[in-house]
Write an enzyme that holds these catalytic residues in place. Structure first.
Site, PDB file in Angstrom:
ATOM      1  N   HIS A 176       1.497  69.439 -41.484  1.00  0.00           N
ATOM      2  CA  HIS A 176       2.516  68.602 -41.722  1.00  0.00           C
ATOM      3  C   HIS A 176       2.336  68.191 -43.268  1.00  0.00           C
ATOM      4  CE1 HIS A 176       5.448  65.497 -39.242  1.00  0.00           C
ATOM      5  NE2 HIS A 176       5.989  66.899 -39.370  1.00  0.00           N
ATOM      6  N   HIS A 229      10.160  77.736 -41.493  1.00  0.00           N
ATOM      7  CA  HIS A 229       9.467  76.972 -40.378  1.00  0.00           C
ATOM      8  C   HIS A 229       9.730  77.353 -39.298  1.00  0.00           C
ATOM      9  CE1 HIS A 229       7.235  73.363 -39.857  1.00  0.00           C
ATOM     10  NE2 HIS A 229       8.285  72.972 -38.915  1.00  0.00           N
TER      11      HIS A 229
END
Ligand SMILES: Nc1ncnc2c1ncn2[C@@H]1O[C@H](COP(=O)(O)OP(=O)(O)O)[C@@H](O)[C@H]1O
Ligand SMILES: [Mg+2]
Lengths: 744, 240, 79, 79
Positions: free
Chosen positions: A95, A49
């Site tokens: 998200h 990430h």
């Protein structure tokens, strides 16, 4: 160095998501074993990430330059010049994982995060967009996730006060276990007042502003980088709760402070919180930072350095101010009732040093953390492609009744009216929304040029047809770019630049990695050809549950400029008697079409590729017509093909029917009506403007075919002089407008 | 004649700039001006009218408008109302005025339980107020709504009806007051009301978003409310 | 000391949220649910040791801010 | 029969609403308010006369619908 917490070894590193060779790289880099706090910090910085370790080698091939680009990838968001001393700042971010676990808060904090990325650069957010992917409408979790995500996106943006002007929603089996929530934000800034995440100026104080730090979301970043496995829903981490009100205060306070000259650098605390923020700010500036964590505003008692560094509490910013100006900054924050504290200072050590009550808990070289790891993972063309590329049309029965089929298509989850979704979003706040969701494929917001009062428009298109990418990652990704481009020119906007959000499965699988690499190659090629450089973006990998990956979904956000908002056209037919024409190719293909999926349950065949030479002429014609103000309406023909497009043009605010007559075709009727292909538009215009429209098309070398006139209370279709279909507006409206409520 | 409006900014106000834009830009040639008033002030200063704008003051936490109703500036707003000054509360502003006791009743969660943003129609009726008296009674106009808590409730709505304090009522495109045209479940389709003396008006729809046709082609009927206020201030003589 | 406040809708006031939950429970197969009403439950952590004084204070807070007495009733408990 | 359900946020989960109310009470001059947490209070009207069974049922309802167990705890009382 303080060694608190469990003993650090390769096993503990593994629990933190670091592979054994990665742990070795760390120990070698440090020349010693890390402390517990250091292990935490490094594990998030080296997570997929934060480090983009699997994607970086590919991303760097993307075009990111151009005379319009003020700031490309590397900062919190991209910055693009729109003239007159103004710039737009934008980015898209995913998200996905948090939204699958807690749809409302996950989606809300997604919106919050992307807004912070934008205002951190000195821009006031003026538009939002959201691209959502859910599983099959019949899947047991879809309705729950849909309700939660839409409410979360809406409540956050509504309260924060930014209009949500466009987006898309697609349902597909491949998202049953991995939904996608991609949020886009665009802000407006002065082109010479862009703020960046730099920790520079030795001795300058570091300020922490915003929400207090709690224990929420610790390990969120590593979670977002791990494939879901059966049972992981049980180990749900503490959910991060969004506080849009706090974010609104932060926005106003930060913009106010940015008017002064106190601010040196600023960055929001996103994924991996204080850790990534301080590391990235130090690494960009080539400086160092020293933090004293006891000064961090805390929500809970007894928080450890490990927890403070890794917390993902929302609505927090870190900034560096000029020494001596800290009081000015603190006063601004107290005006807005915000907690703020000096939590450290800038050094020239090149290190991130974390102290608490005088003791050192971490002492790490910023560059080691920021550069992170880089993999060129093995790729292999997946074998499913051999199977899906062929389509034998002889096995597909032609529809008996085109009218019935059109009604069925208009009610398809992926084609039907999405007002249920966007009416939950405030799309008008800030007195700037020129084109609202539902009025065109792009949203448009007004940007007033302060000196002259000239009213420019910024248009935003966002989306991706993942089926095309699934069938051909390279061509499908080019099509995604071309489609965003088409959305923009349809409202009269000249495309400027692009952001992306690349959602894929597990990169450790060579097949997925191949899809990713091909997709990035396609995006790059298309953006280079169309001169829409990619100025920001985000990668979300491991969208995979129990070995089943999502369709590769490189979401595209593209931004265009309109010189004068009076030039804007929307999709709906405006007046009885207006001529209707198709600009671009009349027919499309059923390969990879929504029709083939919805009516025949098949996803196969090769979509018509984007061809610069041919299709750019159509785009140019579209822009020339809007510029000349000769159109009453324009809409690009995308999913659902020609007939669905025309039906939607009928069902706009004016609610007008149309009489169409198409030439007799040699091919299939369903192909003519529902086939898909790039760079095709339905336009309408008055009789007086017909000649000018034709001239514009001819001048650009684009084909234009008049296909009918606006009017009546029904949609009639003659093909080769014979009546093929006749549908009352009310029936179409019922199918189109009623579908979503029924399955949501 | 110059007419000066105060637009109150609470933490979380989002439509403050929108309202200011109407008075300072759209209505500038009619002599309107405006300024932002900070919620921590104790006086509204020298203004001829007040606009309590929309948004999410204090995040709408607890109940929409509940916390803002206790802001320091509200005492001065109450005094301004008592002296007969014209005040309009739009959306969150309406909620704040109700919570502050300047208007009666309460605004609760929409019946659909969803936030709703779209254009609606509402009919102008009731007694003349500064913000409606130039609009012929019975006319219906198009304006956007954008709220989650706009369902109007009142324990004795008949009294309000009897006193002609209902100023805006949701209706369909043809002006008929029907339950289908009611977007949020408000009792008697109520979209906006005034106080007993008529100088304080609150409504859920956003007239300030319906002042420029270029914005979403939604029309500019909302301008009528602000023009009405300018006219009534001109007729009421000297500025305050 | 801790005060617990229960805020409930007055009896005549419609509760769409409660109704929606009631309907959904029915759809989920729960029989015998006759009605659902949804209110607020507020916990206030207080300094001091005088429960009587605390109750008075919290009652004032409720009237002034925590409840909207046009629509809501409230009840205060001190632990 | 009536069930009362108290739904509260798990400790550690941020409660922006409670924080805003707490701050406002302070500004209104209420001293000694150390913290405010806001939850839900749900009343469920039930058929039947078996409190034990009712409690089981309502607990199931809470797990399935009324509470969001990712973030919330709940407590059931049968009257
Ligand atoms: N797919 C992509 N294309 C172009 N740039 C990208 C892409 N993915 C990430 N970037 C850039 O890499 C940087 C880091 O992104 P990210 O980690 O998402 O930011 P944040 O730290 O705010 O979460 C950003 O500048 C972003 O614009
Ligand atoms: Mg960032």
């Amino acid at each position: 160095m303080i060694q608190h917490g469990p003993t650090v070894d390769a096993n503990l590193a593994k629990e933190h998501g670091l592979a054994s060779d990665e742990y070795k790289t760390l120990c070698d880099g440090l020349g010693r074993a890390p402390s517990y706090t250091e292990l935490g910090v490094v594990s998030v910085m080296w997570s997929e990430h934060c480090s983009y370790k699997s994607s970086r080698v590919h991303l760097k091939t993307l075009p990111s330059d151009g005379p319009q680009v003020i700031e490309g990838p590397g900062e919190n968001a991209g910055v693009v010049d729109i003239g007159d001393g103004q710039a737009v700042v934008f980015k898209m971010e995913s998200h996905n994982h948090p939204s699958f676990l807690e749809p409302y808060q996950g989606a809300a904090t997604g919106v919050g995060g992307i807004c912070r990325d934008v205002f951190t650069m000195g821009a006031r957010p003026i538009a939002l967009a959201d691209c959502l992917r859910f599983g099959n409408t019949g899947h047991e979790r879809t309705s729950y996730l849909l309700h939660g995500v839409v409410a979360g996106v809406g409540d956050y943006g509504n309260c924060f006060g930014v209009p949500n002007v466009t987006g898309d929603v697609v349902f597909d089996d491949s998202y049953n276990g991995n939904i996608l929530v991609n949020a886009f934000c665009l802000g407006l800034a002065k082109s010479d007042r862009i703020f960046r995440g730099y920790a520079s100026g030795v001795g300058n104080p570091i300020l922490y502003v915003g929400a207090k730090t709690g224990r929420d979301g610790i390990h969120g970043a590593t979670m977002a980088s791990a494939e879901f496995a059966e049972g992981s829903e049980e180990k749900r981490p503490a959910v991060q709760v969004g506080d849009p009100f706090m974010e609104k205060l932060l926005l106003e306070a930060c913009l106010e402070l940015m008017e002064s000259d106190a601010l040196v650098g600023i960055q929001d605390m996103g994924a991996a919180g204080l850790t990534s923020c301080s590391v990235e700010m130090a690494a960009r500036a080539g400086s160092g930072v020293e933090l004293h964590l006891e000064s961090v505003p805390m929500r809970e008692e007894g928080m450890t350095p490990y927890e403070l560094m890794l917390s993902e509490s929302q609505e927090r910013m870190l900034m560096v101010v000029t020494k001596g100006k800290e009081q000015e900054a603190l006063d601004t924050f107290s005006k807005w009732d915000l907690d703020a504290a000096v939590v450290g200072h800038v050094t020239d050590s090149g290190k991130v040093i974390v102290k608490m009550h005088g003791e050192v808990y971490a002492d790490l070289p910023a560059s080691l953390l920021a550069e992170g790891l880089k993999y060129d993972r093995p790729q292999e063309r997946p074998s499913y492609l051999d199977e899906v590329i062929s389509l034998d049309l002889d096995t597909i029965a032609e529809p008996d009744d085109i009218g019935e089929t059109l009604l069925d298509m208009l009610a398809a989850p992926n084609l039907c009216d999405k007002s249920w979704v966007f009416q939950q979003y405030d799309h008008m706040v800030r007195h700037g929304t020129v084109v609202r969701p539902g009025q065109a494929s792009s949203g448009v917001v007004r940007v007033v040029e302060p000196e002259s009062g000239r009213k420019k428009g910024v248009a935003i298109a966002a989306g991706c047809n993942a089926r095309h990418v699934y069938l051909d990652p390279y061509e499908g990704s080019r099509l995604a770019v071309a489609s965003a481009y088409a959305d923009l020119v349809a409202v009269g906007a000249k495309p400027l630049a692009t952001t992306d959000c690349l959602n894929f499965g597990n990169p450790e699988k060579p097949g997925t990695m191949w899809q990713f690499a091909e997709s990035v190659r396609g995006l790059g090629d298309a953006c280079r050809l169309l001169n829409t450089p990619i100025v920001s973006g985000n990668v979300s990998l491991y969208n995979e549950t129990d070995g089943v990956a999502i369709k590769p979904t490189p979401m595209i956000g593209m931004v265009g400029l309109i010189d004068d908002i009076d030039e804007v056209v929307t999709a709906s037919f405006k007046e009885e008697g207006h001529h209707i024409a198709v600009l671009g190719a009349l027919g499309g293909t059923l390969s990879g079409s929504e029709f083939l999926k919805h009516c025949h349950g098949q996803e196969r065949g090769v979509p018509i590729p984007f061809e610069m030479e041919r299709h750019s002429k159509v785009f140019a014609a579209m822009l020339e017509m809007t510029k000349a103000r000769v159109l009453a309406s324009a809409e690009d023909i995308s999913d659902g093909g020609l007939l669905c497009c025309i039906a939607e043009c009928c069902l706009g605010a004016q609610n007008l029917g149309a009489q169409l007559s198409l030439p007799a075709v040699e091919g299939r009727l369903d192909e003519l009506c529902f086939g898909e292909g790039p760079a095709r538009f339905v336009v309408s215009y008055s009789k007086e403007n017909a000649a000018a429209v034709a001239r514009a098309a001819a001048g650009c070398g684009a084909s234009l075919l008049e296909v009918g006139v606006v009017g009546g209370r029904e949609l009639r279709l003659n093909i080769g002089g014979e009546l093929s279909m006749k549908l009352p507006l009310a029936a179409m409206a019922g199918a189109f407008g009623g579908a979503f409520e029924a399955f949501s | 004649m110059a007419r000066h409006f105060g637009v109150i900014r609470f933490p979380g106000s989002n439509c403050d700039d929108d309202a200011l834009h109407i008075v300072n830009t759209v209505l500038a040639d009619r002599g309107a001006t405006g300024e932002i008033l900070w919620h921590k002030e104790h006086s509204v200063g020298q203004v001829d009218g007040l606009i309590v704008p929309g948004g999410f003051s204090y995040g709408d936490y607890l109940r929409a408008g509940a916390i803002a109703a206790h802001a320091p500036i509200m005492e001065s707003v109450k005094a301004f109302a008592k002296a007969g000054g014209p005040i309009i509360g739009i959306c969150n502003g309406f909620q704040i005025l109700c919570e502050a006791g300047l208007l009666e009743g309460a605004l609760t969660r929409n019946e659909s339980l969803r936030f709703i943003c779209k254009d609606i129609y509402c009919r102008i009726e009731g007694r003349p107020t500064p913000f409606s008296k130039d609009i012929p009674a019975g006319r219906h106009i198009r304006m956007p709504i954008a709220h989650a808590e706009g369902c109007y409730r009142h324990p004795d709505v008949e009294r309000l009806e009897g006193e002609s304090q209902i100023i805006f009522r949701y209706c369909d495109a043809d002006g008929n007051v029907t339950s289908d045209a009611n977007p949020n479940g408000s009792i008697n389709n109520i979209a906006g009301i005034c106080n007993a003396s008529g100088n304080v008006v609150g409504l859920m729809p956003h007239p300030e978003r319906a002042c420029e046709d270029v914005l979403g082609k939604g029309g500019s009927a909302g301008l009528g409310l602000f023009e009405s206020a300018l006219d009534s201030l001109a007729n009421s003589g000297a500025a305050r | 000391m801790k005060a617990k406040v229960y805020v409930t809708l007055k009896s005549g006031v419609l509760d769409p949220q409660g109704q929606a939950v009631g309907r959904t429970l029915g759809k989920l197969g729960y029989e015998g649910v006759k009605g659902v009403r949804i209110g607020k439950y507020v916990e206030i952590e207080l300094e001091g040791h005088d429960p009587k004084h605390a109750e008075e204070e919290v009652t004032k807070m409720c009237n002034e801010l925590i409840a909207n007495t046009v629509m809501e009733n409230f009840r205060v408990e001190i632990d």
